[in-house]
Design an enzyme around this catalytic site. Structure first.
Site, PDB file in Angstrom:
ATOM      1  N   ASP A 210       1.965  -3.147   8.599  1.00 34.96           N
ATOM      2  CA  ASP A 210       2.682  -3.041   7.516  1.00 34.96           C
ATOM      3  C   ASP A 210       4.041  -3.389   7.706  1.00 34.96           C
ATOM      4  O   ASP A 210       5.064  -2.802   7.213  1.00 34.96           O
ATOM      5  CB  ASP A 210       2.580  -1.690   6.760  1.00 34.96           C
ATOM      6  CG  ASP A 210       1.259  -1.375   6.532  1.00 34.96           C
ATOM      7  OD1 ASP A 210       0.496  -2.225   6.531  1.00 34.96           O
ATOM      8  OD2 ASP A 210       1.042  -0.206   5.965  1.00 34.96           O
TER       9      ASP A 210
ATOM     10  N   LYS B 145      -4.856  -3.855   2.927  1.00 39.93           N
ATOM     11  CA  LYS B 145      -5.389  -2.664   2.761  1.00 39.93           C
ATOM     12  C   LYS B 145      -4.762  -1.784   1.783  1.00 39.93           C
ATOM     13  O   LYS B 145      -3.348  -1.827   1.531  1.00 39.93           O
ATOM     14  CB  LYS B 145      -5.085  -1.745   4.046  1.00 39.93           C
ATOM     15  CG  LYS B 145      -3.600  -1.616   4.566  1.00 39.93           C
ATOM     16  CD  LYS B 145      -3.465  -0.982   5.928  1.00 39.93           C
ATOM     17  CE  LYS B 145      -2.118  -0.573   6.269  1.00 39.93           C
ATOM     18  NZ  LYS B 145      -1.575   0.500   5.428  1.00 39.93           N
TER      19      LYS B 145
ATOM     20  N   CYS C 212       1.546   5.107   7.897  1.00 42.14           N
ATOM     21  CA  CYS C 212       0.540   4.265   8.188  1.00 42.14           C
ATOM     22  C   CYS C 212      -0.111   4.047   9.589  1.00 42.14           C
ATOM     23  O   CYS C 212      -0.978   4.114   9.797  1.00 42.14           O
ATOM     24  CB  CYS C 212       0.695   2.978   7.543  1.00 42.14           C
ATOM     25  SG  CYS C 212       0.815   3.166   5.711  1.00 42.14           S
TER      26      CYS C 212
END
Ligand code: C5J
Length: 225
Positions: free
Chosen positions: A25, A130, A163
């Protein structure tokens, strides 16, 4: 040939043929003003410290032929993969799906959803989109890793306690050996970053190992010799 990395709680024996570098990310939405992270009231500049170390390991992985995967958190434009609980959380003025300076917040295809230019994926590096915090949830990440015989992961990205940690826990339960990059992860909260790293390797490595990027780069350069 395996190479040994000096890590916490003890050395990590890395197999360059069985390891993947998973960059989580590193998106404009988390690292640049006007995105999701900023909408939550965070100082996004805190995350930039991870860019250099990740870039260093990325270059070393590419030179050593290590498999690299990038992930992005985000949702379909119709938000059909965004559950109500996630949408409602945060109570901030600009929410997921709303318009922002970089397009719709955390929506696939928006400028803010892009990976930052400094860490742009190469054409042969899969990008996993995701909808959740963990990279295994509702994605084909596990199938891709198993298909290539990957058994070890080097994890980097943001944020350490959200995450990265969720992915670490998912990977650990799936039997992957995980090493988290100490300086290649970052949080809006320095204390959370520190504690999340401590948690990762506590109790003699309950979820895995933690090491600085320099140790990984040095090991990869030996593996490539
Ligand atoms: C968050 C992430 N913090 N990538 N996402 O919401 O860690």
């Amino acid at each position: 040939m395996t190479v040994s990395i000096s890590a916490r709680p003890y050395e990590f024996v890395l197999d360059p043929k069985k390891v993947a570098f998973v960059i989580i990310d590193m998106q404009r939405d988390f690292l640049e003003p006007g995105g999701f992270g900023a909408a939550l009231g965070n100082d996004v500049s805190q995350l930039r410290a991870a860019i250099g170390p990740i870039g260093g390991v990325l270059t070393a992985c590419r030179m050593a032929g290590v498999f690299v995967i990038h992930t992005r958190e985000g949702h379909r434009p119709d938000l059909s993969d965004l559950n109500g609980a996630k949408h409602r959380r945060g109570r901030f003025a600009t929410r997921i799906g709303d318009a922002g300076p970089m397009g719709r917040i955390l929506v696939r295809g928006a400028e803010g959803h892009d990976i930052i230019a400094e860490l742009a994926p190469a054409v042969d590096e899969p990008v996993i989109d995701k909808p959740g915090k963990g990279a295994f949830y509702a994605t084909d990440l596990e199938a891709i890793l198993r298909g290539r015989g990957i058994t070890q992961l080097i994890l980097a990205g943001v944020t350490t306690e959200v995450c990265v940690h969720t992915t670490l826990r998912e990977a650990n339960d799936r039997g992957f050996e995980c090493l988290v990059l100490e300086d290649g992860t970052a949080s809006y909260f320095p204390e959370f970053h520190r504690v999340a790293l401590d948690m990762a390797c506590a109790q003699d490595g309950i979820f895995g190992w933690v090491a600085p990027s320099a140790a990984v780069i040095s090991a990869l350069s030996k593996g490539a010799e």
